[in-house]
Design a protein around this motif. Sequence first.
Motif, PDB file in Angstrom:
ATOM      1  N   HIS A  12      -4.267   7.805   4.727  1.00  0.00           N
ATOM      2  CA  HIS A  12      -5.289   7.378   3.768  1.00  0.00           C
ATOM      3  C   HIS A  12      -4.643   6.587   2.637  1.00  0.00           C
ATOM      4  O   HIS A  12      -3.674   7.040   2.029  1.00  0.00           O
ATOM      5  CB  HIS A  12      -6.038   8.581   3.191  1.00  0.00           C
ATOM      6  CG  HIS A  12      -6.807   9.328   4.218  1.00  0.00           C
ATOM      7  ND1 HIS A  12      -6.645  10.670   4.429  1.00  0.00           N
ATOM      8  CD2 HIS A  12      -7.739   8.917   5.117  1.00  0.00           C
ATOM      9  CE1 HIS A  12      -7.446  11.059   5.396  1.00  0.00           C
ATOM     10  NE2 HIS A  12      -8.113  10.009   5.837  1.00  0.00           N
ATOM     11  N   ARG A  13      -5.210   5.424   2.350  1.00  0.00           N
ATOM     12  CA  ARG A  13      -4.666   4.573   1.290  1.00  0.00           C
ATOM     13  C   ARG A  13      -4.904   5.219  -0.069  1.00  0.00           C
ATOM     14  O   ARG A  13      -6.015   5.629  -0.388  1.00  0.00           O
ATOM     15  CB  ARG A  13      -5.331   3.196   1.318  1.00  0.00           C
ATOM     16  CG  ARG A  13      -4.735   2.236   0.308  1.00  0.00           C
ATOM     17  CD  ARG A  13      -5.410   0.867   0.385  1.00  0.00           C
ATOM     18  NE  ARG A  13      -4.751  -0.084  -0.467  1.00  0.00           N
ATOM     19  CZ  ARG A  13      -4.948  -0.217  -1.782  1.00  0.00           C
ATOM     20  NH1 ARG A  13      -5.813   0.582  -2.394  1.00  0.00           N
ATOM     21  NH2 ARG A  13      -4.299  -1.110  -2.484  1.00  0.00           N
ATOM     22  N   ILE A  14      -3.830   5.305  -0.860  1.00  0.00           N
ATOM     23  CA  ILE A  14      -3.906   5.846  -2.215  1.00  0.00           C
ATOM     24  C   ILE A  14      -4.035   4.714  -3.217  1.00  0.00           C
ATOM     25  O   ILE A  14      -4.841   4.758  -4.137  1.00  0.00           O
ATOM     26  CB  ILE A  14      -2.671   6.711  -2.538  1.00  0.00           C
ATOM     27  CG1 ILE A  14      -2.587   7.890  -1.572  1.00  0.00           C
ATOM     28  CG2 ILE A  14      -2.712   7.172  -3.995  1.00  0.00           C
ATOM     29  CD1 ILE A  14      -1.277   8.661  -1.651  1.00  0.00           C
ATOM     30  N   LYS A  55       4.633   5.489   3.019  1.00  0.00           N
ATOM     31  CA  LYS A  55       3.914   6.732   3.284  1.00  0.00           C
ATOM     32  C   LYS A  55       4.589   7.845   2.511  1.00  0.00           C
ATOM     33  O   LYS A  55       5.805   8.046   2.622  1.00  0.00           O
ATOM     34  CB  LYS A  55       3.932   7.065   4.769  1.00  0.00           C
ATOM     35  CG  LYS A  55       3.099   8.291   5.121  1.00  0.00           C
ATOM     36  CD  LYS A  55       3.166   8.627   6.591  1.00  0.00           C
ATOM     37  CE  LYS A  55       2.345   7.631   7.372  1.00  0.00           C
ATOM     38  NZ  LYS A  55       2.221   8.016   8.798  1.00  0.00           N
ATOM     39  N   ASP A  84      -0.819  14.563  -0.476  1.00  0.00           N
ATOM     40  CA  ASP A  84      -2.186  14.216  -0.155  1.00  0.00           C
ATOM     41  C   ASP A  84      -2.795  13.294  -1.219  1.00  0.00           C
ATOM     42  O   ASP A  84      -2.523  13.438  -2.420  1.00  0.00           O
ATOM     43  CB  ASP A  84      -3.016  15.500  -0.040  1.00  0.00           C
ATOM     44  CG  ASP A  84      -4.408  15.235   0.456  1.00  0.00           C
ATOM     45  OD1 ASP A  84      -4.548  14.856   1.630  1.00  0.00           O
ATOM     46  OD2 ASP A  84      -5.357  15.394  -0.349  1.00  0.00           O
ATOM     47  N   LYS A  85      -3.643  12.387  -0.781  1.00  0.00           N
ATOM     48  CA  LYS A  85      -4.291  11.425  -1.659  1.00  0.00           C
ATOM     49  C   LYS A  85      -4.999  12.098  -2.838  1.00  0.00           C
ATOM     50  O   LYS A  85      -4.859  11.662  -3.979  1.00  0.00           O
ATOM     51  CB  LYS A  85      -5.296  10.610  -0.847  1.00  0.00           C
ATOM     52  CG  LYS A  85      -6.122   9.632  -1.642  1.00  0.00           C
ATOM     53  CD  LYS A  85      -7.100   8.894  -0.740  1.00  0.00           C
ATOM     54  CE  LYS A  85      -7.934   7.918  -1.538  1.00  0.00           C
ATOM     55  NZ  LYS A  85      -8.787   7.093  -0.662  1.00  0.00           N
ATOM     56  N   TYR A 103       3.596  -0.859   4.011  1.00  0.00           N
ATOM     57  CA  TYR A 103       3.170   0.375   3.343  1.00  0.00           C
ATOM     58  C   TYR A 103       4.349   1.314   3.104  1.00  0.00           C
ATOM     59  O   TYR A 103       5.399   1.190   3.720  1.00  0.00           O
ATOM     60  CB  TYR A 103       2.104   1.113   4.168  1.00  0.00           C
ATOM     61  CG  TYR A 103       2.632   1.694   5.461  1.00  0.00           C
ATOM     62  CD1 TYR A 103       3.191   2.966   5.499  1.00  0.00           C
ATOM     63  CD2 TYR A 103       2.585   0.968   6.650  1.00  0.00           C
ATOM     64  CE1 TYR A 103       3.696   3.494   6.674  1.00  0.00           C
ATOM     65  CE2 TYR A 103       3.080   1.492   7.814  1.00  0.00           C
ATOM     66  CZ  TYR A 103       3.634   2.754   7.834  1.00  0.00           C
ATOM     67  OH  TYR A 103       4.137   3.276   8.997  1.00  0.00           O
ATOM     68  N   LYS A 138      -4.101  11.463  -6.835  1.00  0.00           N
ATOM     69  CA  LYS A 138      -5.088  10.887  -7.757  1.00  0.00           C
ATOM     70  C   LYS A 138      -5.383  11.793  -8.951  1.00  0.00           C
ATOM     71  O   LYS A 138      -5.854  11.329  -9.975  1.00  0.00           O
ATOM     72  CB  LYS A 138      -6.363  10.538  -7.008  1.00  0.00           C
ATOM     73  CG  LYS A 138      -6.183   9.305  -6.143  1.00  0.00           C
ATOM     74  CD  LYS A 138      -7.500   8.804  -5.634  1.00  0.00           C
ATOM     75  CE  LYS A 138      -7.334   7.364  -5.202  1.00  0.00           C
ATOM     76  NZ  LYS A 138      -8.596   6.681  -5.082  1.00  0.00           N
ATOM     77  N   ASP A 157       0.817  -1.204   0.000  1.00  0.00           N
ATOM     78  CA  ASP A 157       0.000   0.000   0.000  1.00  0.00           C
ATOM     79  C   ASP A 157       0.855   1.260   0.000  1.00  0.00           C
ATOM     80  O   ASP A 157       1.916   1.309   0.631  1.00  0.00           O
ATOM     81  CB  ASP A 157      -0.897   0.045   1.235  1.00  0.00           C
ATOM     82  CG  ASP A 157      -2.038  -0.938   1.170  1.00  0.00           C
ATOM     83  OD1 ASP A 157      -2.350  -1.416   0.064  1.00  0.00           O
ATOM     84  OD2 ASP A 157      -2.632  -1.216   2.227  1.00  0.00           O
ATOM     85  N   VAL A 181       0.288   5.146   1.142  1.00  0.00           N
ATOM     86  CA  VAL A 181      -0.631   5.965   1.921  1.00  0.00           C
ATOM     87  C   VAL A 181      -0.121   7.400   1.958  1.00  0.00           C
ATOM     88  O   VAL A 181       1.075   7.651   1.792  1.00  0.00           O
ATOM     89  CB  VAL A 181      -0.815   5.422   3.355  1.00  0.00           C
ATOM     90  CG1 VAL A 181      -1.417   4.026   3.336  1.00  0.00           C
ATOM     91  CG2 VAL A 181       0.491   5.425   4.126  1.00  0.00           C
ATOM     92  N   ASP A 182      -1.042   8.339   2.193  1.00  0.00           N
ATOM     93  CA  ASP A 182      -0.626   9.737   2.301  1.00  0.00           C
ATOM     94  C   ASP A 182      -0.218  10.036   3.745  1.00  0.00           C
ATOM     95  O   ASP A 182      -0.242   9.145   4.612  1.00  0.00           O
ATOM     96  CB  ASP A 182      -1.697  10.688   1.763  1.00  0.00           C
ATOM     97  CG  ASP A 182      -2.959  10.771   2.609  1.00  0.00           C
ATOM     98  OD1 ASP A 182      -3.005  10.208   3.732  1.00  0.00           O
ATOM     99  OD2 ASP A 182      -3.923  11.417   2.147  1.00  0.00           O
ATOM    100  N   ILE A 240      -4.042   2.686  -9.127  1.00  0.00           N
ATOM    101  CA  ILE A 240      -5.304   3.119  -8.547  1.00  0.00           C
ATOM    102  C   ILE A 240      -6.450   2.720  -9.471  1.00  0.00           C
ATOM    103  O   ILE A 240      -6.216   2.354 -10.620  1.00  0.00           O
ATOM    104  CB  ILE A 240      -5.336   4.645  -8.284  1.00  0.00           C
ATOM    105  CG1 ILE A 240      -5.247   5.438  -9.588  1.00  0.00           C
ATOM    106  CG2 ILE A 240      -4.238   5.059  -7.320  1.00  0.00           C
ATOM    107  CD1 ILE A 240      -5.515   6.917  -9.428  1.00  0.00           C
TER     108      ILE A 240
END
Length: 118
Positions: A21-23, A69, A73-74, A67, A78, A14, A16-17, A45
């Motif tokens: 939060h999982r990206i 990190k 930010d997610k 993970y 995205k 994973d 994450v941000d 994604i």
Amino acid sequence: MIQMADIREWRTHDVVDARGHRIGELESVYVDTSTDEPAMATVRIGLPTRHRLVFVPLDGATAGPGYVKVAHDKALVKQCPSIGSDDVLPAEAEEAVFRHYDLPYKPGANGERQLARR
């Protein structure tokens, strides 16, 4: 900075941000061609039947159990320019990825790419 040998071990884990939060899932690592240091990663994604890869800078990234990190930010990640899961980043699209994160883009003196997949 995460060392290249370390980050290769985290493929398929994973991403994450900073808020946890999982990206998505780490797909591959891109190095800066001038330093050969990890610079960006692609993150898988999307829906199971419609994956795409987005780029995220590895500056400030940390690895934990299962993970990676990232400092971005997610939502920002995205929205980054993406490629298909079987595609490569076209040379002419490379600058747009850097611009998305407000990072300087510095191709080589003879126009070489700044990123190379490892």
